[in-house]
Design a protein around this motif. Structure first.
Motif, short mmCIF file in Angstrom:
data_model
loop_
_atom_site.label_atom_id
_atom_site.label_comp_id
_atom_site.label_asym_id
_atom_site.label_seq_id
_atom_site.Cartn_x
_atom_site.Cartn_y
_atom_site.Cartn_z
N SER A 129 0.80 -1.23 0.00
CA SER A 129 0.00 0.00 0.00
C SER A 129 0.84 1.28 0.00
CB SER A 129 -0.93 0.00 1.21
OG SER A 129 -0.19 -0.34 2.37
N PHE A 130 2.05 1.23 0.58
CA PHE A 130 2.80 2.47 0.74
C PHE A 130 3.08 3.18 -0.59
CE2 PHE A 130 6.78 4.85 0.76
CZ PHE A 130 6.40 5.87 1.60
N PHE A 131 3.50 2.41 -1.57
CA PHE A 131 3.88 3.07 -2.82
C PHE A 131 2.67 3.61 -3.57
CE2 PHE A 131 7.54 0.41 -1.77
CZ PHE A 131 8.50 1.40 -1.69
N LYS A 132 1.56 2.89 -3.45
CA LYS A 132 0.33 3.40 -4.05
C LYS A 132 -0.05 4.73 -3.38
CE LYS A 132 -1.68 -0.96 -5.45
NZ LYS A 132 -2.42 -2.08 -4.83
N PHE A 133 0.07 4.70 -2.08
CA PHE A 133 -0.23 5.91 -1.31
C PHE A 133 0.70 7.05 -1.74
CE2 PHE A 133 1.47 8.26 2.36
CZ PHE A 133 0.36 9.00 2.73
N GLN A 134 1.97 6.72 -1.80
CA GLN A 134 2.98 7.75 -2.10
C GLN A 134 2.80 8.34 -3.50
OE1 GLN A 134 7.02 6.44 -2.48
NE2 GLN A 134 7.81 8.14 -1.29
N ASN A 135 2.28 7.53 -4.40
CA ASN A 135 2.13 7.98 -5.78
C ASN A 135 0.87 8.78 -6.04
OD1 ASN A 135 4.49 7.18 -7.03
ND2 ASN A 135 3.79 5.06 -7.18
N LEU A 136 0.02 8.84 -5.05
CA LEU A 136 -1.26 9.51 -5.30
C LEU A 136 -1.09 10.97 -5.70
CD1 LEU A 136 -3.67 7.92 -2.70
CD2 LEU A 136 -3.96 8.00 -5.19
N ALA A 137 -0.34 11.71 -4.94
CA ALA A 137 -0.21 13.14 -5.27
C ALA A 137 0.49 13.34 -6.63
CB ALA A 137 0.49 13.88 -4.15
N PRO A 138 1.60 12.65 -6.88
CA PRO A 138 2.22 12.83 -8.20
C PRO A 138 1.30 12.42 -9.36
CG PRO A 138 3.74 11.73 -6.72
CD PRO A 138 2.44 11.84 -5.98
N SER A 139 0.37 11.51 -9.11
CA SER A 139 -0.50 11.07 -10.20
C SER A 139 -1.47 12.17 -10.63
CB SER A 139 -1.30 9.83 -9.78
OG SER A 139 -2.37 10.21 -8.91
N LEU A 140 -1.46 13.26 -9.88
CA LEU A 140 -2.35 14.36 -10.23
C LEU A 140 -1.93 15.07 -11.51
CD1 LEU A 140 -2.88 16.10 -6.77
CD2 LEU A 140 -4.68 15.13 -8.21
N SER A 141 -0.62 15.15 -11.72
CA SER A 141 -0.14 16.04 -12.78
C SER A 141 -0.05 15.35 -14.13
CB SER A 141 1.24 16.58 -12.41
OG SER A 141 1.14 17.33 -11.23
N ASN A 142 -0.48 16.07 -15.16
CA ASN A 142 -0.40 15.60 -16.54
C ASN A 142 -0.91 14.17 -16.67
OD1 ASN A 142 0.89 18.07 -17.04
ND2 ASN A 142 2.89 17.17 -16.59
N ASN A 143 -2.00 13.90 -16.02
CA ASN A 143 -2.57 12.55 -16.02
C ASN A 143 -3.30 12.28 -17.34
OD1 ASN A 143 -4.47 10.33 -15.49
ND2 ASN A 143 -3.65 10.47 -13.41
N GLU A 144 -2.97 11.16 -17.94
CA GLU A 144 -3.55 10.82 -19.25
C GLU A 144 -5.06 10.85 -19.23
OE1 GLU A 144 -2.37 7.87 -21.91
OE2 GLU A 144 -0.36 7.63 -21.06
N GLU A 145 -5.61 10.39 -18.13
CA GLU A 145 -7.08 10.36 -18.06
C GLU A 145 -7.67 11.76 -18.15
OE1 GLU A 145 -8.87 8.15 -14.84
OE2 GLU A 145 -7.29 6.62 -15.08
N ASP A 146 -6.97 12.71 -17.58
CA ASP A 146 -7.49 14.08 -17.64
C ASP A 146 -7.50 14.60 -19.07
OD1 ASP A 146 -8.00 14.19 -14.95
OD2 ASP A 146 -6.03 15.03 -14.45
N TYR A 147 -6.53 14.16 -19.84
CA TYR A 147 -6.50 14.61 -21.24
C TYR A 147 -7.63 13.97 -22.08
CZ TYR A 147 -2.01 16.81 -20.24
OH TYR A 147 -1.03 17.62 -19.72
N ARG A 148 -8.25 12.96 -21.48
CA ARG A 148 -9.40 12.36 -22.17
C ARG A 148 -10.73 12.89 -21.63
NH1 ARG A 148 -6.00 7.48 -22.24
NH2 ARG A 148 -6.85 6.79 -20.25
N ALA A 149 -10.63 13.86 -20.73
CA ALA A 149 -11.85 14.30 -20.05
C ALA A 149 -12.34 15.67 -20.52
CB ALA A 149 -11.62 14.32 -18.54
N PHE A 150 -11.68 16.26 -21.49
CA PHE A 150 -12.22 17.53 -22.00
C PHE A 150 -12.20 17.58 -23.52
CE2 PHE A 150 -8.27 19.96 -22.89
CZ PHE A 150 -7.35 19.27 -22.12
N TYR A 151 -12.90 18.58 -24.04
CA TYR A 151 -13.24 18.58 -25.46
C TYR A 151 -12.94 19.91 -26.12
CZ TYR A 151 -15.50 14.23 -24.30
OH TYR A 151 -15.72 12.94 -23.88
N HIS A 152 -12.67 19.80 -27.41
CA HIS A 152 -12.50 20.99 -28.24
C HIS A 152 -13.64 21.07 -29.24
CE1 HIS A 152 -8.29 21.76 -27.06
NE2 HIS A 152 -8.23 20.45 -26.91
N ASN A 153 -13.82 22.28 -29.71
CA ASN A 153 -14.73 22.47 -30.83
C ASN A 153 -13.86 22.87 -32.02
OD1 ASN A 153 -16.48 23.39 -32.72
ND2 ASN A 153 -17.62 24.74 -31.34
#
Ligand code: MIG
Length: 664
Positions: free
Chosen positions: A336-360
């Motif tokens: 669990s420790f490494f998952k925990f430790q990676n949580l905050a860094p996983s916030l930045s430039n996350n691939e999923e976020d790039y799939r969550a918004f749209y252009h016209n």
């Protein structure tokens, strides 16, 4: 010869000038696979290209991902930097073939990494594949460059030395930088304004507490022949009463989430919205805002964070807080420790976020990841098009961090957040020809290194290479050791190196302009000039600069010189620290050359010449007319010297070229 093959229905990128007719895919010489292409490389084949990337001039032995990324760790293991430059040049004795994969989404180039003789290209979406065949490597590049259009041409002052630092907090800080350069007779043409000039990191605003006299400062600087170059960021701060934000909301100019609400991310100012840089109306609107700074006497900009960089998305931030909380009372173990430790860094430039918004884009709703690599390009393009409208006669300096091929017509790029490491000086050297192939001529790295503490010798050596790069800017991060040329003990060495830049300016500018107007490269690998020389083709730490000279920078700490490979006999000009130039002839082969700190050595090719000016403390002071010619050999190739006024846009070669043959 250029042929285009189409796979699916690709989204328009704007990279090429004219697409040309579609060809029958059955004729294609590389194999089509399920998700891309595959090609068996000969042992002797060198693979050039991929623009802004780590590793060598020869890209073999690693795999790269075209996906514009804000990653401040440029290590050997890095696969993506800020640009997406999908051009490769496969070259061996028999054939020279260029490949350009035109698609705005992700592309993976496995260049003999998984299997040493296989080039495997994975393309996520539909694409146009351009295949370019030529009888030499330079001819392939030239054809490719004519396909993608003429490279950006900056004003001539932008070839002067620029000083930058994240953390110049006020008008007074700026004045001090200029004063200390002038006092010490360290040449300087520009000072960069990082995010500190804005009011709480809001684009197109000025912090009036720290820059109360912004307009007067710009005017005063101009009198001192200094141009101020402010930064513009890709995200717009969410704030009631901030007109750019409010207009954007009202007009629907921001990128939307799945449900059609403005998509909110955290960047510099905290919560931000992304202007829909791909949308014609939104882009034009954002571009015109640069006019606010033009009106204040500004004539240059750098566009940052336009990959676009995301510190966090609002949605993910909430998720992460919840998940963090769940770990609170656990006994954190290896599971669990490494998952925990990676949580905050996983916030930045996350691939999923790039799939969550749209252009016209062109009337269609398109998910961001499908066009990810175009964001910085279009932000920059709309700025350049606004300049064209607002100041049609004037060249404006513009460079960006993120890019895609096609953007090279509108602006330059800098090479992002490198570090004060010797290995990053070497990376800077190796990247130059790759960038030139892809059309990016106006480029350079943060000299002295952006992150971490620089040392005096590193800054001197890095500047000793930087004097050759069109964008010559010393830049560093807040919190690192100051690295302006006047911060160290041996100011005289800095002065000598910077002066050499100003002596070289006529040649550099001339070579730049010819490269832009003829679709050629300013920095070439030795192999492009000496294709018959097997040794030369493997040299990656020396470059041909323009038609006439070769450079061999020192990039190791405590080195007093280096081994130089001469593909032919050359004349070496040694710029001594007392301002004199020593000339000596070197025969072909490997030689050890002494290069003490603060001296610069330039190799003039046999039967060529190098014109030098007297120098000056700023570009306008340099005499571009009266040049001294240094030649190697009795009979030299006449030099086609390009000069113009450096400000307006009549670039015609015929009008501006003069032939230089010997000293008058
Ligand atoms: O997250 O504006 O690459 O040149 O100094 C850092 C602050 C944001 C990144 C740029 C760098 C600039 C810095 N910016």
């Amino acid at each position: 010869m250029i042929k285009r093959y189409r796979f699916g229905t690709p989204i328009e990128t704007g990279a090429v000038m004219e697409k040309g007719e579609e060809q029958d895919r059955r004729e294609l010489f590389i194999t089509q696979t399920e998700d891309g292409f595959c090609y068996r490389m000969s042992d002797a084949m060198i693979v050039y290209g991929l623009g802004e990337n780590t590793r060598g001039i020869n890209k073999r032995g690693w795999s790269y991902i075209s996906c514009c990324t804000d990653d401040p760790r440029h290590s050997e293991g890095t696969r993506s930097l800020y640009g997406a430059h999908n051009f490769l040049l496969l070259s061996d004795r028999e054939c020279h073939t260029g490949l350009f994969i035109d698609t705005p989404g992700k592309v993976t180039f496995d260049v003999g990494c998984s299997q040493y003789d296989l080039l495997q290209i994975k393309v996520e979406d539909a694409c146009d594949l351009y295949v370019i065949v030529g009888d030499s490597a330079p001819s392939v590049v030239q054809q490719f460059r004519s396909l993608i259009g003429r490279s950006y041409i900056p004003p001539r002052w932008a070839f002067g030395y620029g000083q930058s630092r994240w953390g110049y907090q006020s008008s007074e800080d700026i004045r001090e930088v200029v004063r200390r350069h002038r006092e010490q007779k360290l040449p300087l043409d520009s000072v960069y304004l990082d995010i500190d000039y804005m009011e709480r990191y809001k684009d197109f605003t000025i912090n009036r507490e720290t820059f109360p006299d912004f307009e007067a400062l710009a005017a005063e600087m101009k009198k001192e022949h200094i141009h101020l170059v402010p930064i513009i960021d890709g995200g717009v701060k969410v704030e009631e009463g901030y007109d750019v934000y409010e207009e954007g909301v009202q007009e629907g100019y921001f990128c939307k989430d799945e449900d059609g609400n403005d998509y909110i991310v955290g960047v510099w100012p905290g919560k931000c919205c992304f202007p829909d840089m791909l949308n014609e109306k939104a882009g034009k609107w954002f571009g015109r805002k640069y006019g606010r700074l033009l009106e204040k006497g500004i004539d240059g900009f750098w566009n940052d964070m336009n990959e676009p960089a995301i510190f966090y998305s609002q949605q993910r931030l909430e998720q992460v807080f919840n998940e963090l909380d769940a770990y609170r009372n656990q006994n954190l173990s290896i599971d669990s420790f490494f998952k925990f430790q990676n949580l905050a860094p996983s916030l930045s430039n996350n691939e999923e976020d790039y799939r969550a918004f749209y252009h016209n884009y062109r009337g269609q709703r398109i998910r961001h990841d499908k066009v990810h690599n175009l964001f910085g390009f279009y932000m920059t393009r709309f700025a350049a098009e606004a300049f064209e409208e607002l100041e049609p006669q004037k060249r404006i300096l513009l460079f960006s961090r993120a890019s895609y091929i096609g953007m090279h017509r509108y602006a330059g790029i800098w090479q992002g957040d490198n570090r004060s490491w010797w290995s990053h000086l070497l990376m800077n050297i190796k990247m130059m020809p790759s960038l030139n192939m892809c059309g990016f001529l106006y480029t350079g790295a943060d000299l002295g290194g952006f992150g971490e503490d620089a040392t005096e010798d590193l800054v001197i050596r890095w500047l000793s290479f930087g004097i050759f790069t069109p964008l010559m800017r010393n830049h560093s991060a807040i919190g690192t050791r100051r690295q302006e040329a006047y911060q160290f003990a041996r100011t005289d060495l800095f002065r000598n190196v910077l002066r050499i830049r100003y002596r070289l300016l006529p040649y550099l500018y001339s070579e730049y302009m010819k490269a832009a107007l003829n679709n050629t490269m300013m920095f070439q690998p030795l192999a492009f000039v000496y294709p018959e020389d097997a040794r030369a083709s493997r040299i990656e730490d020396q470059l041909m600069l323009g038609e006439n000279i070769m450079i061999a920078p020192v990039y190791e700490q405590n080195a007093e010189g280096r081994v130089v490979y001469l593909p032919e006999r050359m004349k070496m000009l040694r710029f001594r620290t007392d301002g004199s130039i020593e000339e000596s002839i070197w025969e072909n082969g490997f030689s050890y050359v002494d290069m003490p700190l603060g001296e610069v050595c330039i190799f003039v090719r046999d039967h060529y010449l190098l014109p030098l000016a007297e120098g000056g403390e700023y570009v306008e002071e340099v005499d571009f007319e009266h040049l001294k010619l240094y030649s190697c050999g009795e009979e030299v190739k006449p030099y086609e010297y390009y000069t113009d006024n450096g400000e307006t846009k009549e670039y015609l070669l015929e009008k501006h070229i003069r032939i230089l043959t010997h000293n008058h």
